[in-house]
Structures are given as C-alpha cells and as structure tokens.
Motif scaffolding. Sequence first.
Motif, mmCIF file in Angstrom:
data_model
loop_
_atom_site.group_PDB
_atom_site.id
_atom_site.type_symbol
_atom_site.label_atom_id
_atom_site.label_comp_id
_atom_site.label_asym_id
_atom_site.label_seq_id
_atom_site.Cartn_x
_atom_site.Cartn_y
_atom_site.Cartn_z
ATOM 1 N N LEU A 39 12.200 -33.255 1.462
ATOM 2 C CA LEU A 39 13.370 -33.642 2.250
ATOM 3 C C LEU A 39 14.488 -34.233 1.396
ATOM 4 N N ASN A 40 14.132 -34.831 0.268
ATOM 5 C CA ASN A 40 15.128 -35.452 -0.601
ATOM 6 C C ASN A 40 15.561 -34.571 -1.765
ATOM 7 N N ARG B 171 15.912 -30.821 6.360
ATOM 8 C CA ARG B 171 16.148 -31.915 7.328
ATOM 9 C C ARG B 171 16.872 -31.389 8.568
ATOM 10 N N ASP B 172 17.898 -30.556 8.360
ATOM 11 C CA ASP B 172 18.624 -29.969 9.491
ATOM 12 C C ASP B 172 17.687 -29.150 10.374
ATOM 13 N N GLU C 162 14.392 -29.474 10.677
ATOM 14 C CA GLU C 162 13.460 -30.368 11.374
ATOM 15 C C GLU C 162 14.140 -31.156 12.486
ATOM 16 N N ASP C 163 15.413 -31.502 12.301
ATOM 17 C CA ASP C 163 16.129 -32.298 13.298
ATOM 18 C C ASP C 163 16.576 -31.492 14.511
ATOM 19 N N HIS D 182 6.169 -34.608 1.500
ATOM 20 C CA HIS D 182 7.131 -34.258 2.544
ATOM 21 C C HIS D 182 8.485 -34.897 2.245
ATOM 22 N N LYS D 183 8.478 -36.175 1.886
ATOM 23 C CA LYS D 183 9.720 -36.867 1.546
ATOM 24 C C LYS D 183 10.364 -36.267 0.295
ATOM 25 N N SER E 106 4.093 -32.463 6.112
ATOM 26 C CA SER E 106 4.260 -33.478 7.157
ATOM 27 C C SER E 106 2.921 -33.835 7.791
ATOM 28 N N GLY F 144 16.936 -29.904 0.374
ATOM 29 C CA GLY F 144 16.496 -30.973 1.264
ATOM 30 C C GLY F 144 17.311 -31.068 2.543
ATOM 31 N N LYS F 145 18.632 -30.939 2.427
ATOM 32 C CA LYS F 145 19.495 -31.025 3.611
ATOM 33 C C LYS F 145 19.158 -29.933 4.609
ATOM 34 N N ALA G 213 7.160 -27.778 4.157
ATOM 35 C CA ALA G 213 7.549 -29.059 4.764
ATOM 36 C C ALA G 213 6.662 -29.365 5.963
#
Length: 128
Positions: free
Chosen positions: A55-56, A65-66, A68-69, A51-52, A44, A61-62, A40
Amino acid sequence: MKAKIIRSIYLIAGCLCVVLGFIGVILPLLPTTPFLLVAAFCFSRSSERLHKTLLNNRYFGKYIRDWEDGGIIPFKIKVLATTMMVLMVIYPLFFRSFHLGLKAGVVVTIVIAMIYIWSRPSELKQQE
C-alpha cells in the motif's frame, strides 16, 4: 493449526503474485495490476507488514489503495488499459492466420474486460 496453514497459503500466494506482477512489468503480455491486487488481498489476510508495504509503494500503492477503498480505476489507467489491449490484439487478429473461433474468443474476452474496466468508478465519490 488450520488457521496457521491457511494464513501460510495466503502468504505464499501473495509472494507468488508479487513475483508474477514484477515479471509482468518486463513482459508486455503478462498483466501486472491483477497480480498486485491479488497479492494485496492475500497479504491482507496473512501479513499486515507486507500488506502495508504494498500500500505504501511509491509506484503502485495509490492504485491499490484506491481499489481497496472503492474499486476505483483512474481514468488514465482505463485509457491505457484499453489502448494496450487493442494494440496487443490488432496484429494477430488481422494479420495472422488461426482458427476463427479463437479470434472470436479473443474479441469476446477483450470486450468483457473493457466493459468491466469502464464500469468501475474513476474517482472516489464524496460523502455528503
């Protein structure tokens, strides 16, 4: 020209990490998550589309995303990771004969990994 080469290197590294991550799904000693997180990161910097796609993804993916966030590792994943690490080293440490220094190295590595995992947040903190 230099930026294009660097972007290509990130793209190749990301693809390689995805392949290693999928192999890790099948082979229990090869971790999946770190490879997918690195993929990822690489995507990016090289391919917004790939990358998307990561993430999807409906399976992981979740989690990406978690991460990265906010560097989040969900509690159930922490428990699973800890359990798997302990289960993978119990038999060799207690029932196989090899150098005590190697056994100590394994224990230190596992302890460091567990400290890191459990030091990460389990959920996103709400902004006030």
